[in-house]
Design a protein around this motif. Structure first.
Motif, PDB file in Angstrom:
ATOM      1  N   LEU A   1       0.549  -1.230   0.323  1.00 53.06           N
ATOM      2  CA  LEU A   1       0.268  -0.027  -0.345  1.00 53.06           C
ATOM      3  C   LEU A   1       0.974   1.639   0.052  1.00 53.06           C
ATOM      4  CD1 LEU A   1      -3.260  -1.062   2.677  1.00 53.06           C
ATOM      5  CD2 LEU A   1      -3.161  -0.257   0.125  1.00 53.06           C
ATOM      6  N   GLU A   2       1.908   1.619   0.948  1.00 50.90           N
ATOM      7  CA  GLU A   2       2.829   2.665   1.031  1.00 50.90           C
ATOM      8  C   GLU A   2       3.227   2.374  -0.239  1.00 50.90           C
ATOM      9  OE1 GLU A   2       4.153   4.604   3.440  1.00 50.90           O
ATOM     10  OE2 GLU A   2       3.559   3.674   5.236  1.00 50.90           O
ATOM     11  N   SER A   3       3.961   1.252  -1.499  1.00 47.63           N
ATOM     12  CA  SER A   3       4.371   2.018  -2.327  1.00 47.63           C
ATOM     13  C   SER A   3       3.555   2.692  -3.157  1.00 47.63           C
ATOM     14  CB  SER A   3       5.560   0.278  -2.916  1.00 47.63           C
ATOM     15  OG  SER A   3       4.214  -0.365  -3.246  1.00 47.63           O
TER      16      SER A   3
ATOM     17  N   ALA B   1       1.947   9.756  -5.115  1.00 47.71           N
ATOM     18  CA  ALA B   1       2.334  10.919  -4.823  1.00 47.71           C
ATOM     19  C   ALA B   1       3.141  11.256  -6.021  1.00 47.71           C
ATOM     20  CB  ALA B   1       2.761  10.540  -3.744  1.00 47.71           C
ATOM     21  N   ALA B   2       4.276  10.280  -6.535  1.00 43.06           N
ATOM     22  CA  ALA B   2       4.151  10.992  -7.339  1.00 43.06           C
ATOM     23  C   ALA B   2       4.373  11.510  -8.530  1.00 43.06           C
ATOM     24  CB  ALA B   2       5.827   9.412  -7.612  1.00 43.06           C
ATOM     25  N   ARG B   3       2.823  11.328  -8.596  1.00 39.89           N
ATOM     26  CA  ARG B   3       2.263  11.575  -9.988  1.00 39.89           C
ATOM     27  C   ARG B   3       1.129  12.651 -10.175  1.00 39.89           C
ATOM     28  NH1 ARG B   3       0.449   6.166 -11.258  1.00 39.89           N
ATOM     29  NH2 ARG B   3      -1.277   6.728 -10.667  1.00 39.89           N
TER      30      ARG B   3
ATOM     31  N   ALA C   1      -1.175  11.380  -1.997  1.00 38.83           N
ATOM     32  CA  ALA C   1      -1.411  10.756  -3.112  1.00 38.83           C
ATOM     33  C   ALA C   1      -3.351  11.118  -3.738  1.00 38.83           C
ATOM     34  CB  ALA C   1      -1.650   8.826  -2.520  1.00 38.83           C
ATOM     35  N   GLY C   2      -3.440  11.486  -2.787  1.00 36.84           N
ATOM     36  CA  GLY C   2      -4.926  11.792  -3.421  1.00 36.84           C
ATOM     37  C   GLY C   2      -5.951  11.438  -3.308  1.00 36.84           C
ATOM     38  N   ASN C   3      -6.173  10.379  -2.316  1.00 34.82           N
ATOM     39  CA  ASN C   3      -6.770   9.459  -2.200  1.00 34.82           C
ATOM     40  C   ASN C   3      -7.510   9.156  -0.280  1.00 34.82           C
ATOM     41  OD1 ASN C   3      -7.994   7.470  -2.011  1.00 34.82           O
ATOM     42  ND2 ASN C   3      -8.198   6.245  -3.588  1.00 34.82           N
ATOM     43  N   PRO C   4      -8.769   9.610  -0.407  1.00 36.21           N
ATOM     44  CA  PRO C   4      -8.603   9.762   1.177  1.00 36.21           C
ATOM     45  C   PRO C   4      -9.205   8.049   1.592  1.00 36.21           C
ATOM     46  CG  PRO C   4      -9.541  11.549   0.092  1.00 36.21           C
ATOM     47  CD  PRO C   4      -9.536  11.066  -0.832  1.00 36.21           C
ATOM     48  N   TYR C   5      -9.481   7.270   0.690  1.00 32.68           N
ATOM     49  CA  TYR C   5      -9.810   6.147   1.633  1.00 32.68           C
ATOM     50  C   TYR C   5      -8.223   5.132   1.817  1.00 32.68           C
ATOM     51  CZ  TYR C   5     -11.191   1.578   1.511  1.00 32.68           C
ATOM     52  OH  TYR C   5     -12.322  -0.250   1.815  1.00 32.68           O
ATOM     53  N   LEU C   6      -7.651   5.719   0.659  1.00 29.91           N
ATOM     54  CA  LEU C   6      -6.337   5.270   0.334  1.00 29.91           C
ATOM     55  C   LEU C   6      -5.558   5.453   2.074  1.00 29.91           C
ATOM     56  CD1 LEU C   6      -3.746   3.466  -0.593  1.00 29.91           C
ATOM     57  CD2 LEU C   6      -3.171   5.631  -1.593  1.00 29.91           C
TER      58      LEU C   6
ATOM     59  N   MET D   1     -12.356   3.858  -4.264  1.00 37.16           N
ATOM     60  CA  MET D   1     -11.808   2.940  -2.983  1.00 37.16           C
ATOM     61  C   MET D   1     -11.584   1.708  -4.533  1.00 37.16           C
ATOM     62  SD  MET D   1     -15.560   2.232  -1.609  1.00 37.16           S
ATOM     63  CE  MET D   1     -15.143   0.652  -0.130  1.00 37.16           C
ATOM     64  N   PHE D   2     -12.107   2.005  -5.519  1.00 32.72           N
ATOM     65  CA  PHE D   2     -11.358   0.800  -6.584  1.00 32.72           C
ATOM     66  C   PHE D   2     -10.107   1.614  -7.488  1.00 32.72           C
ATOM     67  CE2 PHE D   2     -15.457   0.011  -7.988  1.00 32.72           C
ATOM     68  CZ  PHE D   2     -15.785  -1.022  -8.483  1.00 32.72           C
ATOM     69  N   GLU D   3      -9.333   1.712  -7.096  1.00 31.42           N
ATOM     70  CA  GLU D   3      -8.023   2.672  -7.107  1.00 31.42           C
ATOM     71  C   GLU D   3      -7.557   1.919  -6.086  1.00 31.42           C
ATOM     72  OE1 GLU D   3      -5.746   6.578  -8.533  1.00 31.42           O
ATOM     73  OE2 GLU D   3      -5.845   6.435  -6.907  1.00 31.42           O
TER      74      GLU D   3
END
Lengths: 225, 225
Positions: free
Chosen positions: A94-96, A102-104, A148-153, B87-89
DNA sequence: AACTACGTTTTGGTATACCAGATTTAATAT
DNA sequence: ATATTAAATCTGGTATACCAAAACGTAGTT
């Protein structure tokens, strides 16, 4: 006993505190893997009713610390070195992935903030301040999660990281990895600044854990006992 | 009403069924984002007491379908297209990681099984059997989860996949992706057979979702209403 | 008329009681 | 002596009752 109702003047659910306490005891080995967690016994022991105990057990179940069996006592899951390594491996995955996103996606301001956290860490490492390092280390990773711009992540990562935090600290101390960790951060930061998602992912995975070495290490620990 | 105690002759916890039913209503839009979930009202409506309702709400809370607020009614979370895409991401991140591990770790027998599932699917695709495809599609992915050799990763993936299953089926039907999906499976299988972890990961990520296109699609759906 | 203070209502948190499935134990038959 | 079954008991699932913290509404004051 005339078990007085517990006056709830706390603003936090009782169950949460109970869950944390049980969690600590499981981690500390006071309650051992395979032990049965009887709801009535626990209720009596903590001086509360079964209801909050049940809630606490559900939470621990979600956290995979215990196994809930229908119509049977819950039992403490065996948390072997292998289990831990598996969790760390998922964390590394998940971190990677977060690092790659994030890099993108990080904007200039976010990158600058990440860099400033990284540079602030340098002095802490030189001073050998372990608690300070833990704090900044967490900030560094969290900045990437957010980037990473993904709150769920972000939620998933914070949850998993919190769960593994005790072990992580323990490992970091034993391995005395502060300086190496800081150097690895530098490489990751570089990849993010270059917008190289693939490299950020690779380096992050390497940074979180080399699962095989981790297992080796923990096996040794186990053998020591 | 003299609310007779519900004789529990089922072998499954009541709360689980309640959670599933509420979940379905939330997904179907019967209960809308922002709606309050009053425990007493729900208990009365389902003809059960508050206790199993509470458990069901906790489960939905863990699944991030509702938000539990201390001393306040739980409310349905807004499940926007963006949320779903996020979530899909994450799913794509975990799946690609699993594919990478699987490529490195699956033994010959496991690979053969994977191939046999894949080949069995071909006929199903030609026949246009959507339900059969769903089943075999799940088997294909699950074989990879298992092949990754990390039980914790498997748990996480199955959990997330179960949560997203309703949306996934809906999407697959709308996009009529059966054939394309099957072709993508072929590429992934190839990478795994070659032991090429990096390629397996890349292809799997592409397979699960192109998040941007997914968002576009769902936005369109939303606009249709 | 607007704002504050207080009382009412609503609703989640907790305690207790009861029921049924599961396990264990003991008794009986072979 | 062993196996089978039935009774006792242990334990989680559910129902109900009570308490306290918010939210709501109303009256009283300025």
């Amino acid at each position: 006993m005339t078990a007085r109702h517990r006056t709830v003047s706390d603003d936090k659910p009782l169950a949460e505190g109970l869950a944390r306490q049980l969690e600590q005891e499981i981690i500390d080995g006071v309650i051992r893997p395979g032990d049965e967690l009887d709801e009535r016994r626990l209720a009596e022991r903590f001086g509360v009713s079964r209801t909050p105990i049940r809630e606490a057990l559900r939470r621990l179940g979600v956290e995979r610390l215990i196994e809930l069996r229908p119509r049977r006592s819950a039992i403490v899951r065996s948390l072997t070195a292998q289990n831990l390594a598996q969790m760390f491996e998922v964390l590394s995955g998940l971190e990677s992935f977060a690092a790659e996103c994030a890099a993108r996606r990080m904007n200039q301001q976010q990158i600058e903030q990440l860099r400033s956290i990284h540079e602030e860490t340098a002095a802490i490492v030189d001073a050998g301040d372990r608690d300070g390092f833990d704090r900044l280390n967490f900030q560094f990773h969290q900045a990437i999660y957010r980037g990473a711009g993904n709150p769920y992540l972000l939620e998933q990562l914070e949850g998993l990281r919190t769960k593994l935090a005790p072990y992580r600290r323990w490992l970091l101390r034993r391995l005395d990895r502060m300086r190496q960790s800081h150097n690895e951060h530098a490489v990751i930061l570089e990849a993010i600044e270059a917008g190289d998602g693939a490299r950020a992912a690779t380096e992050m995975r390497r940074h979180i854990c080399d699962p095989d070495r981790l297992v080796d290490f923990m096996m040794m620990e186990q053998a020591e006992r």
